[in-house]
Design a protein around this motif. Structure first.
Motif, short mmCIF file in Angstrom:
data_model
loop_
_atom_site.label_atom_id
_atom_site.label_comp_id
_atom_site.label_asym_id
_atom_site.label_seq_id
_atom_site.Cartn_x
_atom_site.Cartn_y
_atom_site.Cartn_z
N ILE A 58 0.83 -1.20 0.00
CA ILE A 58 0.00 0.00 0.00
C ILE A 58 0.87 1.26 0.00
N PHE A 59 1.88 1.24 0.83
CA PHE A 59 2.71 2.44 0.97
C PHE A 59 3.49 2.73 -0.31
N LYS A 60 4.09 1.70 -0.92
CA LYS A 60 4.87 1.92 -2.13
C LYS A 60 4.00 2.32 -3.31
N ASP A 61 2.83 1.72 -3.43
CA ASP A 61 1.93 2.09 -4.52
C ASP A 61 1.50 3.55 -4.41
N GLY A 62 1.26 3.99 -3.18
CA GLY A 62 0.87 5.38 -2.98
C GLY A 62 1.98 6.34 -3.34
N LEU A 63 3.21 6.01 -2.97
CA LEU A 63 4.34 6.89 -3.28
C LEU A 63 4.60 6.95 -4.78
N LYS A 64 4.64 5.80 -5.43
CA LYS A 64 4.93 5.78 -6.85
C LYS A 64 3.86 6.48 -7.68
N GLY A 65 2.64 6.49 -7.16
CA GLY A 65 1.56 7.11 -7.92
C GLY A 65 1.63 8.62 -7.98
N VAL A 66 2.37 9.26 -7.06
CA VAL A 66 2.40 10.73 -7.02
C VAL A 66 3.80 11.31 -7.12
N LEU A 67 4.81 10.46 -7.04
CA LEU A 67 6.18 10.97 -6.97
C LEU A 67 6.58 11.76 -8.21
N TYR A 68 6.08 11.36 -9.37
CA TYR A 68 6.47 12.02 -10.61
C TYR A 68 6.01 13.48 -10.66
N ALA A 69 4.93 13.82 -9.93
CA ALA A 69 4.36 15.16 -9.99
C ALA A 69 5.01 16.13 -9.00
N VAL A 70 5.95 15.66 -8.19
CA VAL A 70 6.58 16.52 -7.20
C VAL A 70 7.51 17.50 -7.90
N SER A 71 7.53 18.74 -7.44
CA SER A 71 8.36 19.78 -8.04
C SER A 71 9.82 19.58 -7.67
N THR A 72 10.71 19.94 -8.59
CA THR A 72 12.14 19.94 -8.34
C THR A 72 12.70 21.35 -8.19
N ASP A 73 11.84 22.34 -8.22
CA ASP A 73 12.23 23.74 -8.08
C ASP A 73 12.32 24.08 -6.60
N GLU A 74 13.53 24.39 -6.12
CA GLU A 74 13.71 24.70 -4.70
C GLU A 74 13.02 25.99 -4.30
N ASN A 75 12.70 26.84 -5.25
CA ASN A 75 11.95 28.06 -4.93
C ASN A 75 10.52 27.73 -4.50
#
Length: 491
Positions: free
Chosen positions: A228-245
């Motif tokens: 459950i935990f890994k499926d939840g993380l993989k499902g949203v990780l791609y949308a996380v911003s890489t902009d430190e601002n």
């Protein structure tokens, strides 16, 4: 006139001298001795030959005193023996590789580039810890601990040495040299000796006393199924911003209630929401997730740093049944524990945007069903025509032909791909998306089909799973929302 004649010079031939016993001549000896005594300023050397009349005891005492004074000036450097360990190369390397993920790229202090090694006699384990203050990873493994001890050494150097060691046992020994600089000041020189079947190595380290203290999270653990935990993380990780601002958007927002676990990720252009049931896996009712510590009306929520999420998703093996979550709201610190690994981090501070409320402003009445594999393949083929300036791709939905046309056009070329789609017959819609965002959203959906909800060309699209998917025994809902690119009006 008186003439004088000088004797001619004779050549002296060098001949080999043979050792002969000198003949004593008392007259000559007395004459030489008297001549020497008559030379002013010349002192006779005292005879050092053995003479029964000369007292030797005072001289010997003087020499002993000189040796003692020299030993006081240069005393031997005291050494403290530390750990004595025998461990397996494979286990040592795996643990080092795991904790090395927390090593900062540019350490602000030399100790942050080191790994803390603790040899525990009672548990017969080696504990490895690496931290950059924000993230701390500790891994343990079984070993034969003969003597306890602790030391810190550069983790990258140790990792490379252990990596190239042959399979088998490795012996570890640590020692500390203590040098006295003054009356009270001391310096400690620590080193770790490593030996295997082929050779020996010595690494200079830093005392374990200088390593930052490990924060213990005082909280009741909440057990979650790993799937459950890994499926939840993989499902949203791609949308996380890489902009430190966009500091708060660089993390994954997690909401934990009595029966549901929700993951949210966004970078301002797309939103990914995954919601899973915490009632366990149907095939393993005995391994149900325990979330009784969370009151039904209360929601535990925090934002995990994106770096921490990636490390968990990468290092948490599928054969691990459950993972324990510990959250301390007062210290704003979060911990994860599974098997012999403990990962702790500082939670991101700030207010995460309310994505659910944002999505209520839009309606998604039109539905299109697409096969995932042909869609991803077509998007990847067209992605070769993207560049830094133009990243968009046009989607043309034709209900009369029951198809979706994907097209991209640039100055240096263009491409078209047509795939079969299941959509309303009266539907005719053109919309443009960021090609990279569309591919990542499609790949993150764990199902054979993708259902796309649309409204009009200037409204976002929502992608959800449809059809067969992995882990059907886990109750899960997933939404991926993409904002469209600007489409100029055609006059």
């Amino acid at each position: 006139m008186i003439m004088t004649q000088t004797a001619p010079k004779q050549k002296v031939k060098s001949t080999k001298l043979t050792k002969q016993t000198p003949v004593a001549n008392p007259e000559i000896d007395n004459e030489v001795s008297t001549n020497i005594t008559e030379i002013p300023g010349l002192k006779k050397k005292k005879s050092t030959s053995a003479n029964p009349n000369t007292p030797t005891e005072p001289i010997q005492k003087k020499r002993n005193k000189q040796k003692k004074s020299k030993s006081k000036l240069n005393p031997p450097i005291p050494r403290e023996l530390g750990m004595e360990v025998i461990c397996e190369q494979a286990k040592f390397y795996d643990a080092l590789f795991l904790v090395n993920c927390a090593t900062p790229a540019k350490p602000s202090h030399p100790i942050l580039a080191n790994v803390l090694i603790i040899a525990d006699v009672e548990t017969q384990q080696i504990h490895l810890t690496v931290t950059d203050i924000a993230l701390t990873i500790q891994a343990s493994f079984a070993a034969q601990v003969l003597l306890k001890g602790e030391i810190t050494v550069p983790v990258e150097i140790l990792l490379e040495i252990v990596k190239h060691c042959p399979n088998g046992n490795i012996s570890l020994n640590s020692q500390t040299q203590i040098s006295q600089l003054g009356d009270e000041q001391q310096t400690k020189i620590c080193s770790l000796c490593l030996s295997d079947a082929d050779g020996n190595y010595e690494i200079r380290g830093i005392s374990a006393e200088e390593f930052p203290p490990t924060n213990i999270i005082d909280a009741t653990p909440v057990s979650l199924a790993t799937t459950i935990f890994k499926d939840g993380l993989k499902g949203v990780l791609y949308a996380v911003s890489t902009d430190e601002n966009k500091y708060i958007l660089t993390g994954v927002h997690l909401q934990l209630a009595q029966e549901k676990l929700k993951f949210i990720g966004t970078d301002g252009h797309r939103v990914a929401i995954t919601e899973l049931s915490t009632q366990g896996i149907g095939r393993k009712p005995r391994q149900q997730v325990s979330c009784q510590q969370v009151p039904s009306e209360e929601i535990m929520q925090f934002t995990l740093p994106g770096r921490v999420v990636r490390e968990i998703a990468r290092n948490l093996n599928d054969d691990v049944e459950s993972i324990n979550l510990l959250y301390d709201a007062q210290s704003n610190r979060l911990g994860f524990a599974w098997e012999d690994v403990i990962l702790s981090c500082q939670v991101l501070e700030g207010i995460y945007p309310d994505c659910e409320q944002l999505l209520t402003k839009f309606s998604f009445e039109k539905e299109v069903i697409l096969e995932k594999a042909p869609l991803v393949k077509a998007l990847e083929r067209l992605s070769v025509l993207t560049d830094k300036k133009e990243k968009g791709i046009y989607l043309q939905f034709d209900g009369s032909l029951q198809q979706l046309r994907l097209s991209i056009e640039r100055e240096f070329g263009k491409g078209d791909q047509v795939i079969v789609a299941n959509l309303p017959t009266e539907m005719m819609l053109n919309i443009q998306f960021n090609l990279k965002y569309l591919i990542e959203a499609a790949k993150a959906i764990p199902s054979s089909n993708i259902k796309m909800h649309l409204q009009q060309s200037d409204h976002p699209a929502m992608l959800v799973p449809d059809g067969d998917r992995a882990n059907l025994e886990v109750e899960m809902s997933m939404r991926h929302v993409l904002l469209p690119l600007y489409i100029p009006k055609i006059s």
